[in-house]
Design a protein around this motif. Structure first.
Motif, mmCIF file in Angstrom:
data_model
loop_
_atom_site.group_PDB
_atom_site.id
_atom_site.type_symbol
_atom_site.label_atom_id
_atom_site.label_comp_id
_atom_site.label_asym_id
_atom_site.label_seq_id
_atom_site.Cartn_x
_atom_site.Cartn_y
_atom_site.Cartn_z
ATOM 1 N N GLY A 187 41.729 36.493 27.252
ATOM 2 C CA GLY A 187 41.383 36.975 25.916
ATOM 3 C C GLY A 187 39.926 36.803 25.539
ATOM 4 N N SER A 188 39.103 36.277 26.435
ATOM 5 C CA SER A 188 37.707 35.981 26.094
ATOM 6 C C SER A 188 36.735 37.088 26.472
ATOM 7 N N ASP A 189 37.148 38.010 27.326
ATOM 8 C CA ASP A 189 36.288 39.057 27.880
ATOM 9 C C ASP A 189 35.118 38.469 28.660
ATOM 10 N N ARG A 190 35.258 37.211 29.088
ATOM 11 C CA ARG A 190 34.216 36.604 29.924
ATOM 12 C C ARG A 190 34.405 37.034 31.378
ATOM 13 N N PRO A 191 33.310 37.103 32.148
ATOM 14 C CA PRO A 191 33.408 37.561 33.539
ATOM 15 C C PRO A 191 33.982 36.487 34.462
ATOM 16 N N PHE A 192 34.790 36.930 35.401
ATOM 17 C CA PHE A 192 35.364 36.074 36.424
ATOM 18 C C PHE A 192 35.287 36.854 37.736
ATOM 19 N N VAL A 193 34.347 36.448 38.601
ATOM 20 C CA VAL A 193 34.106 37.154 39.854
ATOM 21 C C VAL A 193 34.744 36.356 40.985
ATOM 22 N N VAL A 194 35.666 36.986 41.677
ATOM 23 C CA VAL A 194 36.460 36.343 42.720
ATOM 24 C C VAL A 194 36.080 36.919 44.081
ATOM 25 N N THR A 195 36.171 36.086 45.102
ATOM 26 C CA THR A 195 35.813 36.497 46.461
ATOM 27 C C THR A 195 37.041 36.902 47.266
#
Length: 298
Positions: free
Chosen positions: A101-109
């Motif tokens: 719900g934060s719209d923060r980025p989460f970049v996964v490998t």
């Protein structure tokens, strides 16, 4: 942004941290040992002590930042990676819940090998088959977009190359050195994508800054180098002959790399380049091999 980075002292992560700092971001990096903590502090990062075995602790650290890049993977379980893949999925689920719900980025490998079953050239719009190696982590990360997380998956080419590489290419070189021959399977026409670690690091930063939610991205500067060409470069570097081996002998010759040595994994990064303005600038794999550092030359 203040960015939480896992795997920041690794081969790729140690390039990602200066890339982030150089762009004006601050970094909180995961360290599971005193040595790692010292390395990360020297690089200019704050340190969070913990491990992948504590996903709740990682989630708490992530919740206090503006975004996350998850690079760490427990290679201690190699070559039986089932446990490591399960641990990776638990971390993604926990951190994803913390960012929901934060719209923060989460970049996964992830890896382009997750798309090896695709017929022809894999694109960013292809998705891996559930239940295969890191496929569940890849799919779980993409699904976080539906929960208000600006998630993106960077699928790394199997060969992320450059000085300090400890991946597939050095192991292929070790096999060739030990056996006195640079081998390829069949006609060697199967293709491997590749990317320089510094170009991969820039892609992780760009993904953090602007990748849309639920985006698959391909860190593939070389779309697909024929494996025979990689073997030939290895042969030149070691001054050993080039030889074809039949598919049924691949595992005996290459060991755990036998399956990967025969796989065709041509991978497009056209959409990634257009979407984020990513343009690889560093030497391609064959040029990097020609420099000699993989073979002990300065």
């Amino acid at each position: 942004m203040r960015v939480f980075v896992t795997g920041g002292s690794g081969f790729i992560g140690s390039a990602v941290i200066p890339e982030l700092l150089g762009a004006g971001h601050r970094v909180l990096a995961l360290a599971r040992s005193d040595r790692s903590a010292e390395t990360l502090r020297a690089a200019g990062a704050e340190v969070h002590r913990g491990s992948l075995d504590d996903p709740e602790g990682l989630a708490r650290a992530a919740a206090g930042t503006d975004g996350v890049i998850h690079l760490a993977f427990n290679h201690d379980d190699f070559p039986d990676l089932t446990l490591a893949a399960g641990s990776d999925l638990r971390v993604i689920e926990a951190v994803g819940a913390a960012l929901e719900g934060s719209d923060r980025p989460f970049v996964v490998t992830s890896g382009t090998l997750m798309l090896a079953s695709v017929d022809g050239v894999a694109t960013e719009q292809d998705t891996p088959v559930p239940g295969t190696y890191r496929a569940d982590s890849d799919l779980a990360a993409l699904a976080l977009a539906e929960r208000g997380v600006r998630s993106a998956v960077v699928r790394l080419a199997p060969t992320v190359h450059g000085r300090g590489d400890q991946g597939f290419v050095p192991r292929l070189i070790d096999v060739a050195r030990a056996k006195g021959v640079a081998a390829y399977v069949g006609d060697g026409a199967n293709r491997w994508p590749a990317v320089h670690r510094l170009d991969a690091a820039r892609l992780f930063r760009l993904a953090l800054e602007s990748a849309p939610a639920g985006t698959g991205l391909h860190a593939a500067a070389d779309e697909g180098i024929p494996f025979k060409d990689i073997a030939a470069a290895t042969g030149r570097g070691l001054d050993v002959p080039l030889r074809s081996i039949p598919a049924q002998e691949a595992q005996a010759h290459f060991g755990w790399l036998g399956m990967a040595a025969a796989v065709d994994n041509a991978t497009s990064s056209e959409r990634t380049r257009k979407l984020l303005g990513w343009t690889p600038e560093h030497p391609d794999l064959l040029a990097d091999l020609a420099e000699g550092h993989y073979f002990g030359a300065p």
